[in-house]
Every structure is written in C-alpha cells, then in structure tokens.
Design a protein around this motif. Sequence first.
Motif, PDB file in Angstrom:
ATOM      1  N   PRO A  94       0.832  -1.214   0.000  1.00 13.50           N
ATOM      2  CA  PRO A  94       0.000   0.000   0.000  1.00 13.50           C
ATOM      3  C   PRO A  94       0.862   1.257   0.000  1.00 13.50           C
ATOM      4  CG  PRO A  94      -0.752  -1.586   1.654  1.00 13.50           C
ATOM      5  CD  PRO A  94       0.559  -2.092   1.147  1.00 13.50           C
ATOM      6  N   PHE A  95       0.298   2.326  -0.521  1.00 16.03           N
ATOM      7  CA  PHE A  95       1.023   3.590  -0.524  1.00 16.03           C
ATOM      8  C   PHE A  95       1.237   4.066   0.914  1.00 16.03           C
ATOM      9  CE2 PHE A  95      -1.295   4.113  -4.734  1.00 16.03           C
ATOM     10  CZ  PHE A  95      -0.213   3.623  -5.459  1.00 16.03           C
ATOM     11  N   PRO A  96       2.374   4.701   1.198  1.00 19.46           N
ATOM     12  CA  PRO A  96       2.655   5.144   2.579  1.00 19.46           C
ATOM     13  C   PRO A  96       1.553   6.039   3.126  1.00 19.46           C
ATOM     14  CG  PRO A  96       4.619   5.339   1.200  1.00 19.46           C
ATOM     15  CD  PRO A  96       3.486   5.007   0.275  1.00 19.46           C
ATOM     16  N   GLU A  97       1.283   5.866   4.411  1.00 22.16           N
ATOM     17  CA  GLU A  97       0.216   6.625   5.043  1.00 22.16           C
ATOM     18  C   GLU A  97       0.559   8.105   5.188  1.00 22.16           C
ATOM     19  OE1 GLU A  97      -2.753   5.683   5.751  1.00 22.16           O
ATOM     20  OE2 GLU A  97      -2.483   3.583   5.179  1.00 22.16           O
ATOM     21  N   HIS A  98       1.873   8.424   5.231  1.00 24.57           N
ATOM     22  CA  HIS A  98       2.249   9.824   5.470  1.00 24.57           C
ATOM     23  C   HIS A  98       2.051  10.699   4.231  1.00 24.57           C
ATOM     24  CE1 HIS A  98       5.991   9.581   3.126  1.00 24.57           C
ATOM     25  NE2 HIS A  98       6.107   8.356   3.595  1.00 24.57           N
ATOM     26  N   LEU A  99       1.821  10.095   3.068  1.00 26.39           N
ATOM     27  CA  LEU A  99       1.600  10.893   1.873  1.00 26.39           C
ATOM     28  C   LEU A  99       0.236  11.586   1.952  1.00 26.39           C
ATOM     29  CD1 LEU A  99       2.881   8.512  -0.956  1.00 26.39           C
ATOM     30  CD2 LEU A  99       4.083  10.426   0.095  1.00 26.39           C
ATOM     31  N   PRO A 100       0.173  12.851   1.570  1.00 25.22           N
ATOM     32  CA  PRO A 100      -1.127  13.541   1.588  1.00 25.22           C
ATOM     33  C   PRO A 100      -2.077  12.933   0.558  1.00 25.22           C
ATOM     34  CG  PRO A 100       0.537  14.914   0.525  1.00 25.22           C
ATOM     35  CD  PRO A 100       1.261  13.743   1.109  1.00 25.22           C
ATOM     36  N   ARG A 101      -3.342  12.916   0.906  1.00 26.42           N
ATOM     37  CA  ARG A 101      -4.379  12.369   0.033  1.00 26.42           C
ATOM     38  C   ARG A 101      -5.228  13.499  -0.536  1.00 26.42           C
ATOM     39  NH1 ARG A 101      -1.313   8.079   1.685  1.00 26.42           N
ATOM     40  NH2 ARG A 101      -2.236   6.103   1.040  1.00 26.42           N
TER      41      ARG A 101
ATOM     42  N   THR B 159     -10.333   4.358  -5.366  1.00 25.38           N
ATOM     43  CA  THR B 159      -9.202   3.958  -6.200  1.00 25.38           C
ATOM     44  C   THR B 159      -8.062   4.939  -5.977  1.00 25.38           C
ATOM     45  OG1 THR B 159     -10.674   3.049  -7.874  1.00 25.38           O
ATOM     46  CG2 THR B 159      -8.417   3.502  -8.547  1.00 25.38           C
ATOM     47  N   GLU B 160      -6.917   4.441  -5.513  1.00 20.42           N
ATOM     48  CA  GLU B 160      -5.769   5.312  -5.221  1.00 20.42           C
ATOM     49  C   GLU B 160      -4.792   5.293  -6.396  1.00 20.42           C
ATOM     50  OE1 GLU B 160      -5.416   5.593  -0.403  1.00 20.42           O
ATOM     51  OE2 GLU B 160      -3.996   4.311  -1.468  1.00 20.42           O
ATOM     52  N   THR B 161      -4.387   6.468  -6.814  1.00 18.20           N
ATOM     53  CA  THR B 161      -3.420   6.650  -7.900  1.00 18.20           C
ATOM     54  C   THR B 161      -2.310   7.548  -7.389  1.00 18.20           C
ATOM     55  OG1 THR B 161      -5.203   6.502  -9.530  1.00 18.20           O
ATOM     56  CG2 THR B 161      -3.093   7.414 -10.273  1.00 18.20           C
ATOM     57  N   ILE B 162      -1.090   7.052  -7.398  1.00 18.01           N
ATOM     58  CA  ILE B 162       0.020   7.854  -6.911  1.00 18.01           C
ATOM     59  C   ILE B 162       0.494   8.800  -8.006  1.00 18.01           C
ATOM     60  CG2 ILE B 162       1.866   6.251  -7.574  1.00 18.01           C
ATOM     61  CD1 ILE B 162       3.186   6.939  -4.846  1.00 18.01           C
ATOM     62  N   GLU B 163       0.842  10.000  -7.627  1.00 18.91           N
ATOM     63  CA  GLU B 163       1.291  11.021  -8.565  1.00 18.91           C
ATOM     64  C   GLU B 163       2.445  11.786  -7.931  1.00 18.91           C
ATOM     65  OE1 GLU B 163       2.048  11.994 -11.399  1.00 18.91           O
ATOM     66  OE2 GLU B 163      -0.001  12.088 -12.205  1.00 18.91           O
ATOM     67  N   VAL B 164       3.237  12.433  -8.756  1.00 18.03           N
ATOM     68  CA  VAL B 164       4.397  13.178  -8.278  1.00 18.03           C
ATOM     69  C   VAL B 164       4.306  14.612  -8.772  1.00 18.03           C
ATOM     70  CG1 VAL B 164       5.811  12.502 -10.259  1.00 18.03           C
ATOM     71  CG2 VAL B 164       6.926  13.222  -8.149  1.00 18.03           C
ATOM     72  N   ILE B 165       4.722  15.546  -7.927  1.00 16.02           N
ATOM     73  CA  ILE B 165       4.787  16.953  -8.301  1.00 16.02           C
ATOM     74  C   ILE B 165       6.210  17.232  -8.787  1.00 16.02           C
ATOM     75  CG2 ILE B 165       4.544  19.329  -7.496  1.00 16.02           C
ATOM     76  CD1 ILE B 165       2.617  18.314  -5.379  1.00 16.02           C
ATOM     77  N   PRO B 166       6.391  17.651 -10.027  1.00 15.06           N
ATOM     78  CA  PRO B 166       7.748  17.894 -10.531  1.00 15.06           C
ATOM     79  C   PRO B 166       8.484  18.947  -9.700  1.00 15.06           C
ATOM     80  CG  PRO B 166       6.144  17.906 -12.319  1.00 15.06           C
ATOM     81  CD  PRO B 166       5.358  17.904 -11.042  1.00 15.06           C
ATOM     82  N   ARG B 167       9.797  18.783  -9.650  1.00 16.63           N
ATOM     83  CA  ARG B 167      10.618  19.729  -8.891  1.00 16.63           C
ATOM     84  C   ARG B 167      10.554  21.104  -9.533  1.00 16.63           C
ATOM     85  NH1 ARG B 167      16.519  17.743  -8.281  1.00 16.63           N
ATOM     86  NH2 ARG B 167      16.441  17.948 -10.535  1.00 16.63           N
ATOM     87  N   SER B 168      10.441  22.117  -8.708  1.00 17.26           N
ATOM     88  CA  SER B 168      10.372  23.493  -9.205  1.00 17.26           C
ATOM     89  C   SER B 168      11.559  24.281  -8.679  1.00 17.26           C
ATOM     90  CB  SER B 168       9.055  24.163  -8.773  1.00 17.26           C
ATOM     91  OG  SER B 168       8.961  24.208  -7.364  1.00 17.26           O
ATOM     92  N   TRP B 169      12.029  25.199  -9.492  1.00 15.94           N
ATOM     93  CA  TRP B 169      13.161  26.053  -9.150  1.00 15.94           C
ATOM     94  C   TRP B 169      12.663  27.472  -8.894  1.00 15.94           C
ATOM     95  CZ3 TRP B 169      18.333  24.174  -9.270  1.00 15.94           C
ATOM     96  CH2 TRP B 169      18.468  22.874  -9.768  1.00 15.94           C
ATOM     97  N   LYS B 170      13.395  28.183  -8.088  1.00 15.12           N
ATOM     98  CA  LYS B 170      13.094  29.592  -7.857  1.00 15.12           C
ATOM     99  C   LYS B 170      14.372  30.329  -7.477  1.00 15.12           C
ATOM    100  CE  LYS B 170      11.860  29.172  -2.944  1.00 15.12           C
ATOM    101  NZ  LYS B 170      10.802  29.413  -1.917  1.00 15.12           N
ATOM    102  N   VAL B 171      14.363  31.611  -7.712  1.00  9.15           N
ATOM    103  CA  VAL B 171      15.479  32.494  -7.344  1.00  9.15           C
ATOM    104  C   VAL B 171      14.973  33.431  -6.257  1.00  9.15           C
ATOM    105  CG1 VAL B 171      17.089  34.253  -8.136  1.00  9.15           C
ATOM    106  CG2 VAL B 171      16.485  32.355  -9.649  1.00  9.15           C
ATOM    107  N   ILE B 172      15.614  33.400  -5.106  1.00 12.64           N
ATOM    108  CA  ILE B 172      15.244  34.259  -3.987  1.00 12.64           C
ATOM    109  C   ILE B 172      16.052  35.552  -4.079  1.00 12.64           C
ATOM    110  CG2 ILE B 172      15.132  34.487  -1.480  1.00 12.64           C
ATOM    111  CD1 ILE B 172      14.956  31.458  -1.314  1.00 12.64           C
ATOM    112  N   GLN B 173      15.373  36.643  -4.212  1.00  9.09           N
ATOM    113  CA  GLN B 173      16.011  37.962  -4.270  1.00  9.09           C
ATOM    114  C   GLN B 173      15.923  38.619  -2.900  1.00  9.09           C
ATOM    115  OE1 GLN B 173      14.015  40.077  -7.434  1.00  9.09           O
ATOM    116  NE2 GLN B 173      15.406  39.269  -8.990  1.00  9.09           N
ATOM    117  N   THR B 174      17.054  38.758  -2.247  1.00 10.07           N
ATOM    118  CA  THR B 174      17.110  39.424  -0.952  1.00 10.07           C
ATOM    119  C   THR B 174      17.477  40.887  -1.188  1.00 10.07           C
ATOM    120  OG1 THR B 174      17.813  37.374   0.111  1.00 10.07           O
ATOM    121  CG2 THR B 174      18.153  39.422   1.337  1.00 10.07           C
ATOM    122  N   VAL B 175      16.543  41.770  -0.968  1.00 15.74           N
ATOM    123  CA  VAL B 175      16.723  43.206  -1.239  1.00 15.74           C
ATOM    124  C   VAL B 175      17.210  43.887   0.035  1.00 15.74           C
ATOM    125  CG1 VAL B 175      15.609  45.319  -2.027  1.00 15.74           C
ATOM    126  CG2 VAL B 175      14.895  43.092  -2.963  1.00 15.74           C
ATOM    127  N   ARG B 176      18.350  44.576  -0.047  1.00 16.37           N
ATOM    128  CA  ARG B 176      18.922  45.319   1.085  1.00 16.37           C
ATOM    129  C   ARG B 176      18.951  46.805   0.707  1.00 16.37           C
ATOM    130  NH1 ARG B 176      24.274  44.131   1.999  1.00 16.37           N
ATOM    131  NH2 ARG B 176      24.535  43.457  -0.152  1.00 16.37           N
TER     132      ARG B 176
END
Length: 264
Positions: free
Chosen positions: A123-130, A157-174
């Motif tokens: 079975p799919f792990p219980e800790h995964l969000p449904r 019916t349970e179907t497992i899916e994956v969220i693709p990795r996303s990139w981001k650029v953090i701009q720290t403004v000083r």
Amino acid sequence: MEAAVSPFPDDADVLKALLAKALQKAEEAEQRTAAVEAQLANARARENATEAMIAHLKLQIARLRREQYGASAERTERLLAQMELELEDLEADAAEDELAAEAAATKTATVSAFERKKPVRKPFPEHLPRERVVVPAPCACPACGGSRLSRLGEDVTETIEVIPRSWKVIQTVREKFSCRDCEKIAQPPAPFHATPRGWAGPSFLAMLLFDKYGQHQPLHRQAERFASEGVPLSVSTLADQIGATCQALMPVFHLIEAHTLAAE
C-alpha cells in the motif's frame, strides 16, 4: 475468334454461395492467424518472464553470498549494480510482452492470454497527503430512470502522482539609507550562505551532495538533468560548490570522527 469462357457460373444464387464460402474460409484463416500470433505472443511473454525470474534469483543469490562472506571488493558492488540494471530491463520487457499477449488474445477465442506472476504491491505510505476527488453521483437510475436513489457506500481507487521539482530564485533586497546628520550610509548585512561568496541555497547544496555521494550521481549527470529542467549550470561551477560545502562541513566531520574513534 472464340469468346473467353468465364470461370464463374451465371447463376446468382450459386455466386452468392461461392462468395459466402470464400468469406468463411477467409474468416477461418484470419482466426487461425490470430491464434498463431497469440500463441507466439504468449511464448514470448513466458520466455521473458522466465528470464526475469532467473535474473531475480541470481541477484538474490549474489546478495545472500555478499551478506554471508562480506563485501569483498568494489567489483562485487559493480556486479550487483549491473545485475540490477539487467533485471530492470528484463522486467520491463516482460511487462510489455504480457500486454502484447493480452492484446493478441483478445482477437481469438481459442487462446488465453499469458499471466505473469507479479510481485504484490505494498500500500502507498500513510504519510503521503491524500487528494480526494469525488465523482458526482447520478441523478437518476441508469437502469430504469428512477430518482429515488439511496447511498450504499463507496469504492476508493488510489493513484500515486508526483509533483515535478520546481526552481526559484530568492532575491534578498537590502535597501541603503543615508543619514542626513552624519552623512554616513547604512545597509543591512548580506544574507548568510554556507559557502564563501555563495549563490546556492542550503536545500540546493544538500541535494547536490546527497545525489553525488548518496545516490552516486556524477556531477555531469546532474548538470545534464538541471539543464533539461531549464537551469544550465556547468560542471566546474557545481564542483566548486561541492568543494566549498565539504570544507564547510569539516568541523562536523571531525566531531563524528572523534566520536567514532572514541567508541570501545
């Protein structure tokens, strides 16, 4: 000059009978062909399934021998990795041929499709969000059209899916400020980075180190994967971050080393 004699009779009923007989023979030939194709597909699927089972058993024997006699050399690790790759290919081919055998068996009623013995999926792990998607219930009975429907239960019916990795650029403004009294400029300090003159965040550095040393992914493979995701980074740039991060983690390494050597 004599007229050409037709090989077909002139009677329409006789022609219809000949045509029906020819169609019947063609249908029988098509069924025999479909049966032969189904038998060949079953044989191919059975052969690949047997090869996959043999490879799986060989891999298990090699692992048990390694556990019994210990890791003798790096050659054993390479041999196990090669056997796992071969097993992956064989199982993929066996699954593909099994589907082909099922498709071929649907065309004939005399040959049943080959069914490969598949491992039982956990079975799919219980800790995964449904994420619950409820299909709307019918407003009327599809059989008689009645509207008095009562709920009996539900099937999930349970179907497992994956969220693709996303990139981001953090701009720290000083922001900079100028003092009108002393005419000096004030500005908040730059954000902390784990590496000197760093540009990579801690999550990226952790992923880079884990993929290289934990998953044995060389930097050029990681660079190719990053480029395919729209983030081109050269191997030398990644290597600089690896070296700087390892240097930053040396105090932790020395603490672990001292704790390990102090053990009885």
